[in-house]
Motif scaffolding. Structure first.
Motif, PDB file in Angstrom:
ATOM      1  N   PRO A  90       0.843  -1.190   0.000  1.00 39.05           N
ATOM      2  CA  PRO A  90       0.000   0.000   0.000  1.00 39.05           C
ATOM      3  C   PRO A  90       0.887   1.251   0.000  1.00 39.05           C
ATOM      4  N   ASP A  91       0.267   2.425   0.048  1.00 35.85           N
ATOM      5  CA  ASP A  91       1.070   3.639   0.116  1.00 35.85           C
ATOM      6  C   ASP A  91       1.674   3.797   1.500  1.00 35.85           C
ATOM      7  N   LEU A  92       0.826   3.585   2.528  1.00 35.39           N
ATOM      8  CA  LEU A  92       1.418   3.587   3.858  1.00 35.39           C
ATOM      9  C   LEU A  92       0.755   2.564   4.757  1.00 35.39           C
ATOM     10  N   CYS A  93       1.479   2.221   5.821  1.00 34.81           N
ATOM     11  CA  CYS A  93       1.010   1.211   6.744  1.00 34.81           C
ATOM     12  C   CYS A  93       1.425   1.636   8.143  1.00 34.81           C
ATOM     13  N   SER A  94       0.522   1.443   9.097  1.00 28.73           N
ATOM     14  CA  SER A  94       0.800   1.943  10.437  1.00 28.73           C
ATOM     15  C   SER A  94       1.063   0.827  11.418  1.00 28.73           C
ATOM     16  N   ASN A  95       1.279  -0.373  10.940  1.00 28.96           N
ATOM     17  CA  ASN A  95       1.399  -1.482  11.888  1.00 28.96           C
ATOM     18  C   ASN A  95       2.713  -2.208  11.691  1.00 28.96           C
ATOM     19  N   ILE A  96       3.792  -1.436  11.565  1.00 28.06           N
ATOM     20  CA  ILE A  96       5.069  -2.044  11.205  1.00 28.06           C
ATOM     21  C   ILE A  96       5.910  -2.306  12.447  1.00 28.06           C
ATOM     22  N   TRP A  97       6.277  -3.565  12.589  1.00 27.17           N
ATOM     23  CA  TRP A  97       7.142  -3.987  13.682  1.00 27.17           C
ATOM     24  C   TRP A  97       8.583  -3.614  13.319  1.00 27.17           C
ATOM     25  N   PRO A  98       9.299  -2.912  14.224  1.00 24.02           N
ATOM     26  CA  PRO A  98      10.642  -2.437  13.858  1.00 24.02           C
ATOM     27  C   PRO A  98      11.585  -3.564  13.438  1.00 24.02           C
ATOM     28  N   GLY A  99      11.338  -4.776  13.944  1.00 24.18           N
ATOM     29  CA  GLY A  99      12.216  -5.896  13.608  1.00 24.18           C
ATOM     30  C   GLY A  99      12.214  -6.249  12.134  1.00 24.18           C
ATOM     31  N   ILE A 100      11.191  -5.801  11.403  1.00 25.06           N
ATOM     32  CA  ILE A 100      11.091  -6.189  10.005  1.00 25.06           C
ATOM     33  C   ILE A 100      11.582  -5.064   9.078  1.00 25.06           C
TER      34      ILE A 100
END
Lengths: 437, 269, 300
Positions: A90-100
């Protein structure tokens, strides 16, 4: 035919097979800029995102934002990786785990956010200078905007502890073990224990270790993670040994059951558990499900008896990123900025009981009414300043998996000494790092 | 007396192999709390487990996906491998022996060596999350070629030559003369392929992540492993029972063919 | 002159036949080259690379094999498969021979019994595994409930690291043994009577007749059991996937499960391919050894 020739042939074959990837779908319909925004799939967060986006669209009539939950799959990370591979992010995502994030950066899937002029001031409002480095990627750029954190803390049953003669929640390993001695019991006399000090899923699932080994390790080491600033492996072996030993004691004395409970609901609300280690998102669930007479409160997780200084813990950060498949990075950035505005932060706190990553949350009168209404949240907001995330290194999942394996061996089954477990974990992690060097 | 002992032992075997299925069937209609009890019949019958299964997983969709995949694979294997088997058994052409050894060689390569590269191939073809990814890689089957070739070899050459004299093409000979004479072998290959495809679960788990394209075994496995059943036994057993039902029913009617087919494949291995 | 005509015609028929042969075998070969040949070649490329599907492939030489030699879990998976096979193969042979012998006696309802024993063979492994998940459960499992009702202690079938793999081996035996009952039964029925008669004339007792006549005659079936079970042991997946997830303490981590974890959990496609290759080599060697061992045994 040399290996080059073979590769050439294969490359030819691959070309022939072709990859028909659909072009990015950011079609401008009726002249509007279209953004796709992925959010966590749980209903509360989805509703919040829809609400916030509707407001933002009202103020930005030239943009149409489509809010979608991250498609169902084994895990969010897996789905996102698949989307990166297929170019369908998508254009943006708000559920990103820093480990990834580091994996995405290596794949060239993210837009560096420090290119936007107001990034610095925005980041400054959210995190103190001291933890800045932990959000910077190895190439020196920032790709993630810290959004929210879920500090792991100790929920405790006030009534149960009081009955055992404890007016205060246990703060140290010694106090916790002592409390366990008084609380663990067979209340119905059928010969089987049915009241425990706590429970953790004993299966060696790496992310389950956030709530025991990893959080306790961060606390015992005074806020260290597994790697140093330069990205070198730097496990505090002493802290690791102590955590393994502490849990080994708990399992050996029966204070934690060696069981996998997947049914029967939460034993904490059935007053079978004195403590429960989890994050603030659990509050909503407790409000909905706990019987009215259950009295619970929250305290920092226990630390070794000689611990000094503040108690750190694992904060399960979820951050906002902009994917490089976007055709409107500036517009996406505008939306991202709105999603971390004070107004949005307050709504996040109110609606999901999760803690926005923002400095001075407790001092800001704008947030005061929320804390007034949910006093327990204060503990989490205060703890949020003392949280650590995960390191930005590749293969983090497998590194945490190596620790989970040793936790199972040393703590749950007690077949290995704590020191041996730490040594073995270090050896395996070093092997993974050398292999990936 | 000895006969009684014989039947007693056979009866123990019967209980050992068949009773668990009976128990499972009853357990799916038993209230959750009573499932671990040793009593034969529940105090009351319930459809609660099935309700939950149908609520949580798209059973009909999974059934349809499984059927489409298994039927497509079976049809393709029957048509294409009998063509190859016919060419190997009844036609003379240069390279025939080489091709035959090549097919024997493919049988020696364990699937776990091909698993990852085959998956990456399916990714490149864009067939993940589609039934194509489940069907196309399995449209041919070396065991099928061997079984069919063996059967075709026994068909008298005169019959085929006579048909050729009448001007029949080879394909027509294959499907109108050879096939009717090879029904047992075709049944064997068809059944083995169908059951193999129907029961396959590793490959779908790897290739399909979207619920709407999942096969029934995959849905049931993920239902049991994931939180879908909320850790309750009843719904898991009910899902498993639904999955077993079509094959068990088919087996009850055609068990002779099943046993023969599997025995043939066992002897080939 | 007529001779020349027939020769010419025969030659033409041959040519037509050859053409038809190529045409008929072509779809199979095309499929073979794309879905067997290409993956086989690509496996050899992949195992020298690091690749997570997302980022471009990176050549790493022998690094995957270097890691493999230091990877405890690779050896653990081998050990687990070994444990599985040492229980599964003998158990299967004994149980299958036992019931095949029973069924080989004059009796009514042979077909019925045979069909009942065969049933688990056709049912999906997913069904069997979910069923045994309940049968093996520690507190609530049917087997332990029965043991307790008979005054015994509950057995930690899947909970104990020492018992978990043997439990899976028992389950696999239960599922597959019907097939081998049928194969052994067919084998028994094909042993010519005169061999027994000859042995009897030589003064062999029942046990000796069984040992010197029956067993050697069943040798081909033995080889089948051993080889198929070995391949089955290396491809165990859904059983540990559902029952144990590979635990406790990795006691049920199987070869395919480890490949699956490396490839789809940690996104290490190259390493997973290297693992697949090494497991395949091991399978090949084991089967080769078994064939030699089991087949020569017949003649000693």
């Amino acid at each position: 035919m040399g290996s080059r020739g073979l590769l050439g042939v294969l490359a030819g074959v691959l070309l022939l097979m072709g990859c028909h990837r659909p072009a990015s779908m950011s079609i401008a319909e009726s002249g509007k800029t279209r953004l796709v925004y992925w959010t966590a799939p749980n209903p509360d967060e989805l509703a919040l995102a829809r609400e916030l986006v509707a407001e933002w669209m009202a103020a930005n009539p030239d943009v149409e934002v489509v809010v979608q939950p991250i498609p169902a799959g084994q895990s969010s990370e897996e789905v996102l990786l698949a989307a990166v591979a297929a170019g369908t992010t998508p254009d943006l995502c708000s559920n990103i785990w820093p480990g990834i994030v580091e994996d995405f950066v290596e794949a060239g899937a993210l837009v560096p956010l420090d290119q936007f002029p107001d990034f610095d001031s925005l980041l400054d409002a959210r995190i103190p200078e001291t933890v800045r480095a932990s959000f910077r990627s190895r190439d020196g750029h920032f790709y993630q905007l810290p959004w929210k954190t879920n500090p792991v803390m100790m929920f405790y049953n006030v009534q149960l502890l009081r009955e055992a003669g404890l007016e205060q929640p246990p703060r140290t390993y010694g106090e916790y073990l002592e409390a366990a001695r008084r609380i663990v019991a067979d209340t119905d006399g059928d010969g089987l224990l049915d009241r425990w000090m706590g429970y953790r899923d004993i299966r060696p699932i790496w992310w389950q270790r956030y709530f025991d080994y990893y959080a306790f390790y961060i606390a015992a080491s005074g806020g260290r993670t597994l790697f140093d600033r330069q990205g070198n492996l730097a496990i505090d072996t002493m802290a690791s040994n102590r955590v393994f030993a502490f849990f080994a004691r708990l399992y050996a004395m029966g204070a934690f059951p060696k069981a996998v409970w997947t049914s029967g609901g939460s034993r904490f609300i059935q007053e079978q558990l004195a403590t429960d280690f989890t994050g603030p998102w659990h509050l909503i669930w407790l409000e909905k499900n706990a019987p009215p007479d259950l009295t619970y409160d929250v305290a920092p997780i226990p630390v070794p008896d000689d611990h000094e200084g503040p108690v750190y813990t694992y904060g399960d950060y979820k951050n906002i990123v902009i994917f490089s498949t976007t055709q409107h990075p500036e517009v996406a950035w505008r939306l991202a900025r709105f999603l971390v505005s004070r107004k949005a932060d307050r709504r996040l706190l109110e609606r999901t009981r999760q803690i926005p990553v923002r400095r001075g949350l407790l001092d800001d009168p704008y947030f005061a009414p929320v804390f007034e209404r949910y006093p327990i949240l204060r503990h989490f907001a205060a703890q949020a300043a003392y949280t650590r995330s995960v390191d930005s290194v590749p293969d983090l999942k497998e590194i945490l998996d190596a620790l989970a394996q040793e936790f199972e061996a040393a703590a749950v089954y007690g077949v290995r000494s704590p020191a041996e477990a730490t040594r073995r974990a270090l050896r395996r992690i070093q092997m993974i790092l050398d292999w990936n060097a | 007396m000895r006969r009684l002992g014989l039947y007693l032992l056979l009866g123990i075997g019967l209980v050992g192999f068949a009773y668990p299925f009976v128990w499972m069937g009853i357990a799916t209609f038993t209230p959750e709390a009573e499932i671990p009890e040793l009593t034969l019949l529940p105090s009351r019958w319930t459809l609660e487990h099935y309700r939950l299964v149908f609520e949580r997983i798209p059973v009909w969709r999974g059934l349809l996906n499984s059927l489409v995949v298994a039927l497509a694979v079976t049809a393709s294997v029957l048509v294409f491998t009998s063509m190859a088997a016919y060419a190997l058994a009844k036609l003379h052409w240069r390279g025939r022996e080489t091709v035959f050894s090549l097919i024997l060689f493919t049988l020696m390569i364990p699937f776990l060596l091909l698993l990852i590269p085959l998956y990456t191939l399916v990714v490149r073809l864009g067939w993940t999350d589609s039934l194509l990814g489940l069907i196309v890689p399995f449209m041919m089957n070396a065991t099928g070629v061997l079984i069919l070739r063996q059967s075709f070899l026994t068909i008298p050459r005169d019959l085929i030559d006579a048909a050729r004299m009448d001007g029949c093409g080879e394909l027509r000979i294959l499907f109108t003369i050879v096939w009717p004479l090879s029904v047992p072998a075709l049944v064997t290959v068809g059944l083995l392929t169908f059951i193999g495809s129907w029961n396959e679960v590793l490959w779908p788990i790897i290739v399909v992540r979207e619920v709407q394209w999942m096969t029934l075994p995959q849905l049931v496995a993920l239902f049991a492993v994931g939180g879908g059943a909320e850790g309750q036994l009843g719904p898991q057993l009910a899902a498993a029972f639904l999955l077993a039902l079509p094959i068990v029913l088919a087996y009850l009617f055609f068990q002779r063919y099943f046993i023969q087919s599997f025995a043939t494949s066992g002897l080939k291995g | 002159m007529p001779e020349r005509v027939t020769k010419n015609r025969r030659w033409r028929v041959r040519l037509r036949e050859a053409q038809q042969g190529y045409v008929l075998v072509a779809p199979y070969l095309l499929h073979l080259s794309v879905f067997f040949g290409y993956p086989l070649l690509f496996a050899f490329v992949l195992m020298f690379h690091r690749w997570d599907i997302v980022t471009p492939m990176e050549f790493v030489g022998l690094k995957n094999f270097w890691r493999l030699m230091r990877d405890d879990l690779f050896f653990r998976a081998l050990l687990n498969t070994g444990i599985f096979l040492t229980i599964h193969i003998p158990l299967q042979i004994v149980v299958a021979l036992f019931f095949a012998e029973l069924l080989n006696r004059p009796l009514k309802g042979r077909g019925f019994f045979r069909a009942a024993y065969f049933m688990p063979v056709v049912v999906s492994g997913v069904v069997i595994t979910i069923l045994f998940q309940q049968l093996f459960a520690f507190d609530t499992g049917l087997i332990n409930r029965m043991l307790q009702a008979l005054g015994g202690e509950p057995v930690p079938w899947l909970v104990s690291p020492a018992l978990a793999m043997p439990s899976i081996a028992i389950m696999a035996t239960w599922k597959n043994v019907g097939l081998y009952i049928v194969l052994f039964l067919a084998g028994l029925q094909h042993i010519p009577r005169h061999l027994y008669e000859a042995a009897e004339l030589d003064g062999a007792n029942a046990w000796q007749r069984w040992w010197h006549v029956t067993l050697p005659m069943l040798n081909p079936t033995m080889v089948t059991v051993v080889v198929l079970s070995t391949i089955g042991g290396f491809s165990l997946f859904i059983e540990p996937y559902i029952l144990t997830g590979g635990g406790p303490l990795n006691a049920t981590l199987s070869a395919v499960l480890y490949i699956y974890n490396q490839a789809f959990y940690f996104n290490h496609m190259g390493y997973a391919a290297a693992l697949g290759f090494c497991f395949a080599i091991v399978i090949f060697l084991v089967v080769l050894l078994q064939r030699r061992f089991v087949e020569t045994d017949t003649w000693s």
